[in-house]
Design an enzyme around this catalytic site. Structure first.
Site, PDB file in Angstrom:
ATOM      1  CG  ASP A   1      35.311  42.626  39.460  1.00  6.47           C
ATOM      2  OD1 ASP A   1      36.363  42.767  38.787  1.00  6.47           O
ATOM      3  OD2 ASP A   1      35.057  43.343  40.441  1.00  6.47           O
TER       4      ASP A   1
HETATM    5  C1  BGC Z   1      38.012  45.319  40.001  1.00  7.46           C
HETATM    6  C2  BGC Z   1      37.271  45.850  38.807  1.00  7.46           C
HETATM    7  C3  BGC Z   1      38.249  46.083  37.684  1.00  7.46           C
HETATM    8  C4  BGC Z   1      38.988  44.795  37.378  1.00  7.46           C
HETATM    9  C5  BGC Z   1      39.997  44.918  36.266  1.00  7.46           C
HETATM   10  C6  BGC Z   1      38.889  44.126  39.663  1.00  7.46           C
HETATM   11  O1  BGC Z   1      39.715  43.817  40.728  1.00  7.46           O
HETATM   12  O2  BGC Z   1      37.094  44.979  41.008  1.00  7.46           O
HETATM   13  O3  BGC Z   1      36.612  47.023  39.133  1.00  7.46           O
HETATM   14  O4  BGC Z   1      37.599  46.575  36.555  1.00  7.46           O
HETATM   15  O5  BGC Z   1      39.690  44.383  38.546  1.00  7.46           O
HETATM   16  O6  BGC Z   1      41.091  45.644  36.639  1.00  7.46           O
END
Ligand code: BGC
Length: 746
Positions: A279
Site C-alpha cells: 500500500d
Molecule cells: C490506499 C490504497 C490506495 C492507494 C493509492 C492508499 O492510501 O490505502 O487503497 O490504492 O492509496 O491511491
C-alpha cells in the site's frame, strides 16, 4: 503521416491476431518480435525468457514506483494514476499504469476524463449476484483501459470487523464467503479486459484510525477463517494478478514485511502466482520486506530502489530472490494479456456505463421497512415531498483514494480544501437527482423538495403531502473512521419531526456503513440506497414507485447501537502514532516519510475472533435492528421441502414459492450450524441462490456446498479439517429467518 498509418495498422494487426507483441504507443516505431512474443508459451516461460536478458538495473526498475503523479514528481510517461512502474522499451515490457478503481476509475476530474461511478462496493454486494459483480468489474476494467491504465487498485475485500471503519463502503461486508465470492467475480470482470486485477488490503486492515501504526492481534484460526478466507476465495475465483499488502501490523510485523501473511499463506497456501505490492507508503524495510515476500514498493523507491540494488550487490538479497520478484511481475504482465494487447486509449462508452450502473443500483437498494405497504408509491399518491439530503440535486459518494469524481463537478460544491490530503477527503455528490427522477416516474403527482434545514418548515411541507420522504446520509472516506454509527443529531431530529407530522414518512438512507435508527418505530418505511452511483436516483425512483421490485439483501448487520458492537468504543491510537491526513498543510512527501520510518505501534485485540458480523450478534444473543441477509420485497416468498445429500459436494435442495402478486427475485440463503466440538459461532453462511419467480410460481433450487465451506482451521496441524458430527443445515430468506432445517452427519 505514413508512419502513423503504418503504426496503427501494425497495432491493429497485432491486436487482431493476438500473436505478436508490440510495445506501448509512445515509443513504438515498429512492433518488435522477441522470443517472449510467442503467446503459445506459458506466462512463466515467457517471463523466464525476459529475465535472462535483463540487467540488474532493469530488474530493480520493475520493483518500485516512480512517485505519485498528481503530487507532481512523476515522470511524464505516467498516465496520472496513483501508481506507475517504468516500461522497459528495449525488451518491449510495457509500463504498469495503476489507478484506484474501487467503484469506478478515480481522478477523472484532474485529467478531464469521464468515468462511471457505480454503486459503492458494499451497496453492490447487497445484490448477492456474481453476474452483476462480474459486470461491475468488467465495466471498471473497460474504462481503465479506455483511460490508458493497465492495472486496477480496487478489489477491497477486508471483512467488516469494525463497521465504523471509514472504508466500509469500499468493502463487501462481513461474511467471507459472500465477500470473497463477489470480489472474486469483480476482479474476474476487471481482468477480462486484459487489465491486471488487484485484491486489497492484505490483511486485517479493519480500521482507518491509526492504520499505519495499529498492530492487529488476532489468532491464526480467526484470521484464516475470516479475513484471510475472503482473500483466499476471491483469489481462487479471479486469479487476480496483484495483491496489495496493508499499512497495519499483524501480530507484530507490518503486513508488507510479514512472512507468515505474504509467503506462508498467500504464496504457498493460496498458491498466489502474481505479485505483492505495498500500500502507498506501506513499505518499511528493504531486506526484511524482500525476504518476507513483498515484490513491489509503491509509490516510491525509498526501500526497493537503490537500497535494494545495494542489498543484491552485497549479497544480503540473493539474485534468485530478485528474480522471483521480477518473475511474478512479468508473468502477470503476460498472464493478464497486457503484453499481447497493449492499452490504447479510447473515449469511454458513457451511455453503456450509465446502463450498467443503473442495473446494479436496482439490485443493490435494500427495502428495510414497509409498514402498511407505504411503498410502492401508488397512483393514489398525489403529492410527495422529498426532504433533506440534497435530494434536489444529487446522491453522495464515498471519498478518499476511491473517490470517483462527479462528471461536471460535485452537485453540491465542496468547501475549498485546506491541504493536499484534504482534497481527497471531501464529500462529492453525483448529479443524479432524486427529485427529478421521482418527478419523471410520477408525472401525474406533485413531487417537491424542501431542504430540511428548518425542521418545522419540513414538517409543515410533510403535513400537506400524501407521503414524505426524508433523505439522510452518512459520508465516509479513507483516512478516517466514523465516530459512531448514529446519523447526525440534526438528521435524526429532522426524521422524528417529519414522522410526527406525517405517518406516511419514508426514510431513504445514503450510507456506506450500517446506521442506527432511534426513530425506527415512528416511520412507515426505510430504504437503504447506499452510495448508489451515477444512476442511483433513477434506480431509487423505480424502487419507490414499484417499477422495479426490490431484491437487495444486507451484506452487513445493522446493530441497534454502537454498544452492541464487539468493541463498543472505537480503538483510537495515541496522538504520536497517528497521521492526521486532513491537517492543514499536510502534504504527501511529509506523510510518506513519516510512514516509511514507521510510527510507534499501538494495539488492537480482535478477541471476538471468529465472531465477525452476524456471528457476533448470534453468539452474544444481541437483538439487531436488521440482520445480515435481510431485505424486503413487494412480494412474499415461502420455503418448503428441504433435502440435504451430504458428499464431497453436499447438495442442498428446497422449494421457493412466490406467494404474492408481483414477479420478484428471492435471495435464498443456506447456513450451517456446526457440532459443538467445532467451536464455531452459531451459524455460518455456506451458500445461496438468486431465484427469479413469477407470481404464484414455485421453483426447486439446488445449492451445491463444497466441503471447504464446512471445514475449520486447525492451528495445531496448520490445516483445514472437517469436524465429524451432526450439522444443522438451515435455509431461508435471511440469517434470522430460516424456516427449513435438516440435521445431517459428516
Ligand atoms: C490506499 C490504497 C490506495 C492507494 C493509492 C492508499 O492510501 O490505502 O487503497 O490504492 O492509496 O491511491
Amino acid at each position: 503521416m505514413k508512419r502513423r498509418i503504418a503504426q496503427t495498422l501494425a497495432l491493429g494487426l497485432a491486436v487482431l491476431t493476438g500473436t505478436c507483441a508490440v510495445a506501448q504507443l509512445p515509443w513504438m516505431n515498429k512492433p518488435k518480435h522477441y522470443a517472449w512474443s510467442d503467446s503459445t508459451l506459458s506466462p512463466d516461460q515467457r517471463a523466464d525468457l525476459v529475465i535472462k536478458e535483463m540487467t540488474l538495473d532493469e530488474k530493480i526498475s520493475l520493483l518500485h514506483g516512480q512517485g505519485m503523479p498528481f503530487f507532481s514528481n512523476a515522470p511524464s510517461a505516467s498516465n496520472g494514476g496513483a501508481g506507475y512502474t517504468n516500461a522497459i522499451p528495449r525488451l518491449g515490457i510495457p509500463a504498469i499504469q495503476m489507478a484506484d478503481s474501487a467503484y469506478g476509475v478515480t481522478r477523472g476530474q484532474a485529467a478531464g476524463r469521464y468515468s462511471t461511478a457505480l454503486p459503492n462496493n458494499l451497496g453492490a454486494a447487497s445484490a448477492w449476484d456474481t453476474k452483476s459483480a462480474y459486470e461491475y468489474g468488467a465495466l471498471i476494467g473497460r474504462e481503465l483501459r479506455d483511460e490508458g491504465y493497465s492495472m486496477t487498485l480496487g478489489g477491497g475485500v477486508n471483512l467488516t470487523r469494525e463497521p465504523r471503519n471509514g472504508r466500509t463502503f469500499e468493502y463487501q461486508g462481513e461474511d467471507p464467503l459472500l465477500a470473497g465470492t463477489l470480489d472474486g467475480w469483480v476482479e474476474k470482470g476487471v481482468q477480462s479486459n486484459n487489465i491486471i486485477g488487484d485484491l486489497k488490503h492484505y490483511a486485517v486492515n479493519d480500521q482507518e484510525s491509526g492504520r499505519n501504526s495499529v498492530n492487529a492481534n488476532i489468532s491464526k484460526r480467526a484470521m484464516r477463517e475470516t479475513d484471510l478466507r475472503a482473500f483466499e476465495i476471491a483469489l481462487g475465483i479471479s486469479n487476480a494478478g496483484g495483491v496489495m499488502c496493508s499499512y497495519n501490523r499483524v501480530n507484530g510485523d507490518f503486513a508488507c514485511e510479514n512472512s507468515y501473511l505474504l509467503t506462508d499463506v498467500l504464496k504457498k497456501d493460496f498458491n498466489f502466482k502474481g505479485f505483492v505490492l505495498s500500500d502507498w507508503g506501506g513499505t518499511h524495510s528493504t531486506v526484511k520486506a524482500s525476504h518476507a515476500g513483498l515484490d513491489m514498493e509503491q509509490p516510491d523507491k525509498i526501500f526497493f530502489g537503490d537500497p535494494l540494488k545495494k542489498a543484491v550487490e552485497s549479497g544480503e538479497v540473493s539474485q534468485d530472490e530478485i528474480n522471483e520478484h521480477v518473475h511474478r511481475i512479468l508473468r502477470t504482465i503476460f498472464a493478464s494479456g497486457l503484453f499481447d494487447h497493449p492499452v490504447v486509449k479510447q473515449v469511454p462508452d458513457v451511455e453503456g456505463g450509465y446502463r450498467v450502473a443503473q442495473q446494479i443500483a436496482e439490485k443493490s437498494i435494500v427495502l428495510l421497512k414497509n409498514q402498511r405497504n407505504v411503498l410502492p408509491l401508488s397512483s393514489s399518491v398525489h403529492s410527495v415531498v422529498l426532504i433533506g439530503g440534497h435530494a434536489d440535486v444529487g446522491v453522495i459518494t464515498g471519498g478518499g483514494s476511491a473517490q470517483v469524481d462527479a462528471p461536471g463537478g460535485s452537485a453540491v460544491p465542496p468547501p475549498a480544501p485546506k491541504s493536499i490530503m484534504e482534497s481527497f477527503m471531501r464529500a462529492q455528490w453525483l448529479p443524479s437527482s432524486p427529485l427529478r427522477a421521482l418527478q419523471a416516474q410520477m408525472p401525474a403527482a406533485k413531487v417537491t423538495y424542501v431542504s430540511g434545514d428548518d425542521p418545522q418548515a419540513a414538517a409543515s411541507a410533510a403535513k400537506s403531502a400524501d407521503v414524505a420522504i426524508v433523505f439522510a446520509y452518512q459520508w465516509e472516506s479513507e483516512g478516517m473512521d466514523l465516530p459512531t454509527l448514529d446519523l447526525s443529531a440534526a438528521q435524526n431530529q429532522l426524521i422524528e419531526t417529519v414522522a410526527a407530522a406525517n405517518p406516511k414518512t419514508v426514510v431513504v438512507l445514503e450510507t456506506g456503513s450500517p446506521a442506527t435508527m432511534p426513530w425506527i418505530d415512528k416511520v412507515a418505511g426505510v430504504v437503504e440506497a447506499w452510495y448508489p452511483g451515477i444512476r442511483g436516483a433513477e434506480a431509487l425512483a423505480e424502487i419507490l414507485t414499484g417499477t422495479v421490485n426490490p431484491t437487495g439483501k444486507l451484506a452487513i448487520t445493522f446493530p441497534k447501537s454502537d454498544a452492541d458492537l464487539p468493541h463498543p468504543k472505537l480503538v483510537l491510537p495515541p496522538p504520536e502514532s497517528e497521521i492526521n491526513f486532513s491537517a492543514p498543510g499536510a502534504d504527501i512527501s511529509n506523510i510518506m516519510s513519516r510512514m516509511a520510518k514507521g510510527l510507534p505501534a499501538f494495539q488492537t485485540y480482535y478477541d471476538e475472533g471468529l465472531k465477525v458480523g452476524y456471528k457476533w450478534y448470534d453468539a452474544e444473543k444481541k437483538t439487531v435492528l436488521f440482520p445480515f441477509g435481510f431485505g424486503l420485497s413487494y412480494t412474499t416468498y415461502a420455503y418448503s421441502g428441504l433435502s440435504v445429500t451430504p458428499g464431497d459436494t453436499t447438495s442442498v435442495s428446497f422449494t421457493v414459492k412466490n406467494t404474492g402478486k408481483r414477479a420478484g427475485t428471492e435471495i435464498a440463503q443456506v447456513y450451517a450450524s456446526f457440532p459443538d466440538a467445532a467451536g464455531e459461532p452459531p451459524k455460518r453462511l455456506i451458500g445461496w441462490a438468486r431465484v427469479e419467480l413469477a407470481p404464484g410460481e414455485s421453483k426447486q433450487v439446488s445449492v451445491p456446498v463444497s466441503q471447504d465451506r464446512l471445514t475449520v482451521y486447525d492451528e495445531a496441524s496448520d490445516s483445514w479439517k472437517l469436524v465429524p458430527g451432526k450439522y444443522a443445515i438451515r435455509v431461508g430468506g435471511s440469517s434470522q429467518d430460516l424456516p427449513l432445517q435438516k440435521t445431517v452427519s459428516f
